[in-house]
Design a protein around this motif. Sequence first.
Motif, mmCIF file in Angstrom:
data_model
loop_
_atom_site.group_PDB
_atom_site.id
_atom_site.type_symbol
_atom_site.label_atom_id
_atom_site.label_comp_id
_atom_site.label_asym_id
_atom_site.label_seq_id
_atom_site.Cartn_x
_atom_site.Cartn_y
_atom_site.Cartn_z
ATOM 1 N N TRP A 1 35.114 39.262 47.972
ATOM 2 C CA TRP A 1 34.938 38.827 46.589
ATOM 3 C C TRP A 1 33.683 37.963 46.504
ATOM 4 C CZ3 TRP A 1 37.525 41.234 43.039
ATOM 5 C CH2 TRP A 1 38.813 41.687 43.281
ATOM 6 N N ILE A 2 32.792 38.278 45.568
ATOM 7 C CA ILE A 2 31.642 37.427 45.287
ATOM 8 C C ILE A 2 31.837 36.812 43.911
ATOM 9 C CG2 ILE A 2 30.033 38.668 46.766
ATOM 10 C CD1 ILE A 2 28.979 40.103 44.300
ATOM 11 N N PHE A 3 31.222 35.635 43.705
ATOM 12 C CA PHE A 3 31.464 34.860 42.489
ATOM 13 C C PHE A 3 30.144 34.699 41.731
ATOM 14 C CE2 PHE A 3 34.218 33.190 45.973
ATOM 15 C CZ PHE A 3 35.353 33.889 45.605
ATOM 16 N N PRO A 4 29.872 35.596 40.776
ATOM 17 C CA PRO A 4 28.593 35.578 40.063
ATOM 18 C C PRO A 4 28.390 34.278 39.289
ATOM 19 C CG PRO A 4 29.786 37.636 39.663
ATOM 20 C CD PRO A 4 30.741 36.691 40.318
ATOM 21 N N GLY B 1 31.472 42.267 25.816
ATOM 22 C CA GLY B 1 32.329 41.568 26.772
ATOM 23 C C GLY B 1 31.924 41.892 28.196
ATOM 24 N N GLY B 2 32.126 40.925 29.091
ATOM 25 C CA GLY B 2 31.868 41.166 30.505
ATOM 26 C C GLY B 2 30.452 40.833 30.912
ATOM 27 N N LEU B 3 30.306 40.236 32.097
ATOM 28 C CA LEU B 3 28.995 39.840 32.602
ATOM 29 C C LEU B 3 28.051 41.029 32.715
ATOM 30 C CD1 LEU B 3 27.130 37.701 33.892
ATOM 31 C CD2 LEU B 3 28.132 38.300 36.102
ATOM 32 N N LEU B 4 28.557 42.139 33.215
ATOM 33 C CA LEU B 4 27.703 43.304 33.425
ATOM 34 C C LEU B 4 27.090 43.779 32.125
ATOM 35 C CD1 LEU B 4 26.653 45.317 35.469
ATOM 36 C CD2 LEU B 4 28.721 46.666 35.119
ATOM 37 N N PRO C 1 33.094 33.875 28.191
ATOM 38 C CA PRO C 1 33.945 33.249 29.199
ATOM 39 C C PRO C 1 33.272 33.296 30.561
ATOM 40 C CG PRO C 1 34.797 35.413 28.569
ATOM 41 C CD PRO C 1 33.702 35.093 27.620
ATOM 42 N N PRO C 2 33.705 32.447 31.487
ATOM 43 C CA PRO C 2 33.088 32.424 32.819
ATOM 44 C C PRO C 2 33.160 33.793 33.482
ATOM 45 C CG PRO C 2 34.562 30.550 32.523
ATOM 46 C CD PRO C 2 34.782 31.455 31.350
ATOM 47 N N ALA C 3 32.166 34.079 34.315
ATOM 48 C CA ALA C 3 32.142 35.360 35.013
ATOM 49 C C ALA C 3 33.294 35.439 36.007
ATOM 50 C CB ALA C 3 30.810 35.527 35.739
ATOM 51 N N LEU C 4 33.897 36.605 36.120
ATOM 52 C CA LEU C 4 34.969 36.836 37.076
ATOM 53 C C LEU C 4 34.390 37.406 38.367
ATOM 54 C CD1 LEU C 4 37.712 38.400 34.768
ATOM 55 C CD2 LEU C 4 37.563 36.054 35.606
ATOM 56 N N PRO C 5 35.135 37.289 39.470
ATOM 57 C CA PRO C 5 34.630 37.797 40.752
ATOM 58 C C PRO C 5 34.395 39.307 40.730
ATOM 59 C CG PRO C 5 36.445 36.268 41.115
ATOM 60 C CD PRO C 5 36.398 36.539 39.636
ATOM 61 N N TRP C 6 33.442 39.729 41.570
ATOM 62 C CA TRP C 6 33.201 41.131 41.840
ATOM 63 C C TRP C 6 33.573 41.402 43.290
ATOM 64 C CZ3 TRP C 6 27.550 42.098 39.647
ATOM 65 C CH2 TRP C 6 27.561 41.913 38.256
ATOM 66 N N CYS D 1 33.644 45.922 39.703
ATOM 67 C CA CYS D 1 33.809 44.847 38.725
ATOM 68 C C CYS D 1 35.154 45.034 38.024
ATOM 69 C CB CYS D 1 32.666 44.894 37.714
ATOM 70 S SG CYS D 1 32.793 43.664 36.405
ATOM 71 N N PRO D 2 36.203 44.275 38.402
ATOM 72 C CA PRO D 2 37.522 44.447 37.773
ATOM 73 C C PRO D 2 37.502 44.182 36.274
ATOM 74 C CG PRO D 2 37.680 43.092 39.754
ATOM 75 C CD PRO D 2 36.231 43.252 39.451
ATOM 76 N N GLU D 3 36.653 43.273 35.854
ATOM 77 C CA GLU D 3 36.554 42.919 34.440
ATOM 78 C C GLU D 3 36.226 44.139 33.579
ATOM 79 O OE1 GLU D 3 33.696 39.889 31.858
ATOM 80 O OE2 GLU D 3 33.680 39.880 34.041
ATOM 81 N N GLU D 4 35.339 45.004 34.109
ATOM 82 C CA GLU D 4 34.931 46.207 33.377
ATOM 83 C C GLU D 4 35.625 47.455 33.914
ATOM 84 O OE1 GLU D 4 33.167 45.667 30.898
ATOM 85 O OE2 GLU D 4 32.312 43.702 31.310
ATOM 86 N N ASP D 5 36.360 47.316 35.031
ATOM 87 C CA ASP D 5 36.945 48.462 35.723
ATOM 88 C C ASP D 5 35.868 49.495 36.014
ATOM 89 O OD1 ASP D 5 38.866 49.999 36.949
ATOM 90 O OD2 ASP D 5 39.528 50.965 35.098
#
Length: 383
Positions: free
Chosen positions: A362-365, A22-25, A49-54, A72-76
């Motif tokens: 915020w950047i949008f990968p 899970g997660g873009l990273l 799922p679509p990448a979330l902002p970093w 990266c909030p998605e991965e904390d």
Amino acid sequence: MTTDYWSDLPDDLLPLVYAKVGGLLHRVRFSAVCKSWQAAAVASRHPAPPALPWLILSSTHRDLYRTRRVYCPEEDEAMRIHLPSENMVGKWFVGAHDGGWIAAVGFDLQLAIVNLFSGVEVEVPLLNQGTMLPVSLVRKVVFSESPTSTGCILAAITYQHEILLWRPGCPGSGWTTKQFHVEGTVERFPDIIFHNGHLYGLNIYGDLLRFETGVNQDGWPMITKQHLQAIEIGSSRMDNDPFYLFNLEGKLAMAVRSERATMFRSDLFFMVFELAHEPVIGHFQKWEEVESLGNYSLFLGKTSSKAVYVPAGGHGKVQRSYIYADDVVGGRSYLMQEDGGDGIKSSESWIVCGPWGETLTWIFPPDFYSLANQKNSNGIQIC
């Protein structure tokens, strides 16, 4: 265990492993193991799922480092990335666009537009080239579309409340500048946004204005008129409350950040509003309060904001109907959560930046498949 062992895993097993990632990273790290793993990720039947902002940090101290901290909030998870362009060194970030684009500016009035993930850079004229007014430092840049497209227009607001326009697809062009005055006073715009091909701005009272654009004698884009589109949201708001404009399910929306003080503490909370109908010149609307974010979470910042769809079970560490807002005061960033009908308030906080003076954007990968298919990329490197 050798690298060859990992590259020799059966082809029918790799998609099953990837489905658990899970997660873009982590997906980027999966595809970087070897060519067979990258091919399995791209061809996977389990679309991510679509990448979330970093959240990327930039220093106002004009440091000369080529790396920046990213959260990266998605991965904390926090990490460092290598900036792909020398033109970004010593500058701070003032805007972002989908696909990994970011804008940075310095005291030299030279704006840098770079894709952090592909390394592609757009050549930009000096901010004072072609303008009729002395230009101050830019505090925010917005894009009508990808800066590599011929129809893109960049709009910027400065600390002196000027609005600048420039078209990347117009060779040899410069910036045009406009200031608006109300009863002899310069009108201030806390935020601007492109929505459905039109440029909008909010003044300090929460009034929404639409800017009509044309071209000057050189064919450069310029603002010709402004039209009032939506009236203020009411007197319960303080004049210094920050505004954030964004698109919410195809509608133009805004969030207002306020602070409720008591004898012993002060609580930070948000109120969200939207326009029920598409703005039409000559027809006023009133901002309508949004009671729930539904399937979305908001990522709000001084230089970039976006509403992002989040699955019912969440997306990594990111939960649906939350607001993730940057806040440089004290080096903190706050996680906002709905509180049941009384705005949206802080539920917890986490420190993501260091010394005073660092700003957050915020950047949008790009989505993983765009990233995995990039050839000869000079873009993002995770340190």
